[in-house]
Design a protein around this motif. Structure first.
Motif, PDB file in Angstrom:
ATOM      1  N   LYS A 140      61.539 -57.037 -11.805  1.00 33.71           N
ATOM      2  CA  LYS A 140      63.600 -57.276 -13.166  1.00 33.71           C
ATOM      3  C   LYS A 140      62.606 -56.113 -14.474  1.00 33.71           C
ATOM      4  CE  LYS A 140      65.330 -60.888 -11.569  1.00 33.71           C
ATOM      5  NZ  LYS A 140      65.625 -62.156 -11.177  1.00 33.71           N
ATOM      6  N   GLU A 166      67.497 -60.496 -17.204  1.00 27.56           N
ATOM      7  CA  GLU A 166      67.083 -60.557 -16.013  1.00 27.56           C
ATOM      8  C   GLU A 166      68.341 -60.967 -15.697  1.00 27.56           C
ATOM      9  OE1 GLU A 166      64.252 -63.379 -14.540  1.00 27.56           O
ATOM     10  OE2 GLU A 166      63.403 -62.666 -15.946  1.00 27.56           O
ATOM     11  N   ASN A 167      69.489 -61.803 -15.534  1.00 26.81           N
ATOM     12  CA  ASN A 167      70.665 -61.831 -15.173  1.00 26.81           C
ATOM     13  C   ASN A 167      71.202 -60.569 -15.257  1.00 26.81           C
ATOM     14  OD1 ASN A 167      70.488 -64.974 -15.132  1.00 26.81           O
ATOM     15  ND2 ASN A 167      71.777 -65.136 -16.783  1.00 26.81           N
ATOM     16  N   GLU A 226      69.880 -59.183 -12.018  1.00 24.21           N
ATOM     17  CA  GLU A 226      70.220 -58.981 -11.557  1.00 24.21           C
ATOM     18  C   GLU A 226      72.033 -58.803 -10.253  1.00 24.21           C
ATOM     19  OE1 GLU A 226      70.186 -63.414 -11.590  1.00 24.21           O
ATOM     20  OE2 GLU A 226      68.214 -63.315 -11.557  1.00 24.21           O
ATOM     21  N   ALA A 230      73.244 -57.207  -7.593  1.00 21.25           N
ATOM     22  CA  ALA A 230      74.471 -57.492  -6.286  1.00 21.25           C
ATOM     23  C   ALA A 230      74.901 -56.170  -6.028  1.00 21.25           C
ATOM     24  CB  ALA A 230      74.780 -58.324  -6.355  1.00 21.25           C
ATOM     25  N   THR A 239      64.736 -58.973  -2.184  1.00 16.36           N
ATOM     26  CA  THR A 239      63.945 -59.782  -3.056  1.00 16.36           C
ATOM     27  C   THR A 239      63.113 -60.529  -2.183  1.00 16.36           C
ATOM     28  OG1 THR A 239      66.286 -60.737  -3.909  1.00 16.36           O
ATOM     29  CG2 THR A 239      65.028 -62.269  -4.668  1.00 16.36           C
ATOM     30  N   ARG A 274      60.812 -63.206  -3.426  1.00 13.49           N
ATOM     31  CA  ARG A 274      60.913 -64.250  -4.376  1.00 13.49           C
ATOM     32  C   ARG A 274      59.669 -63.841  -5.663  1.00 13.49           C
ATOM     33  NH1 ARG A 274      63.486 -68.477  -4.071  1.00 13.49           N
ATOM     34  NH2 ARG A 274      64.929 -67.858  -1.832  1.00 13.49           N
ATOM     35  N   TYR A 283      62.600 -57.026  -6.537  1.00 15.88           N
ATOM     36  CA  TYR A 283      63.057 -56.298  -5.424  1.00 15.88           C
ATOM     37  C   TYR A 283      62.353 -55.257  -5.086  1.00 15.88           C
ATOM     38  CZ  TYR A 283      66.640 -59.279  -8.163  1.00 15.88           C
ATOM     39  OH  TYR A 283      67.137 -60.109  -8.713  1.00 15.88           O
TER      40      TYR A 283
END
Length: 222
Positions: free
Chosen positions: A171, A187-188, A191, A195, A210, A212, A216
């Protein structure tokens, strides 16, 4: 793409920055070679747009020092000098290309794409992964031949993944390339953009996977 624009003419710098930002690019602006050095020490860039006459020195000398230090970031020199000897000197100093003032924005963007293609070993604009086609020149994306509409920043996010298919991007790395230093991100936010891009690519054999704890990557569905 993320640009570092090294230009002391504020009007020109703002005009170039505004135009590039309209296409979803992230731009940091430095008004001197000292500022440029600070940016390069702490951030990575896809392209540096370097004016040759700065208040604290000559851009050609600065470029030569960067190359001698092993910094191979793509550089396009922006110069008011149009004679052949000056252009040859710029290229010999380590520039990947040059553009003359006054800057034509369409030409600038085309030269940026050409430099990145040469650096990546590609000879054309259209890139393909699985059933996904991406043409940054025309800002077109197709899934199995079907056009998909992406917004500018979604397009730039896809461009990041296409620069290294199967490579994992954290990220932090994505944020560093997608936004300028002046923009506050979390980070949001990353994301959310991932998305959105996934939704636009729905039905493709290509996916934004993703990994983990790591980030990505662009991969092909098994």
């Amino acid at each position: 793409m993320r640009f570092l624009l090294v230009e002391d003419n504020q009007n020109l710098a703002e005009a170039v920055s505004t135009r590039l930002a309209m296409d979803g690019h992230a731009i940091d602006m430095a008004g001197s070679l000292g500022e440029a050095q600070d940016y390069l020490a702490y951030s990575s860039y896809d392209i540096v747009l370097l004016d040759l006459t700065l208040p604290d020195g000559d851009g050609r000398r600065f470029l030569g020092q960067c190359r001698a230090a092993g910094n191979d970031v793509p550089v396009i020199a922006v110069t008011a000098q149009s004679d052949v000897s000056s252009r040859v000197e710029v290229l010999d100093a380590g520039a990947d290309d040059y553009i003359s003032k006054p800057v034509n924005f369409a030409e600038l963007e085309a030269r940026c794409r050409a430099v990145l293609r040469r650096r990546g070993g590609a000879s054309h604009n259209v890139q393909q992964f699985a059933d996904l086609e991406f043409d940054p020149l025309r800002a077109e994306v197709k899934v199995a031949g079907e056009p998909r509409e992406l917004r500018n920043r979604e397009m730039r996010l896809l461009e990041i993944f296409f620069s290294g298919p199967d490579r994992i991007y954290s990220k932090v790395q994505i944020g560093d390339r997608l936004f300028s230093s002046a923009e506050e991100i979390s980070e949001n936010v990353i994301e959310v953009y991932v998305a959105r891009l996934r939704k636009k690519l729905d039905g493709s054999r290509a996916q934004i996977e993703t990994v983990r704890g790591l980030g990505y990557r662009l991969s092909e569905r098994g």
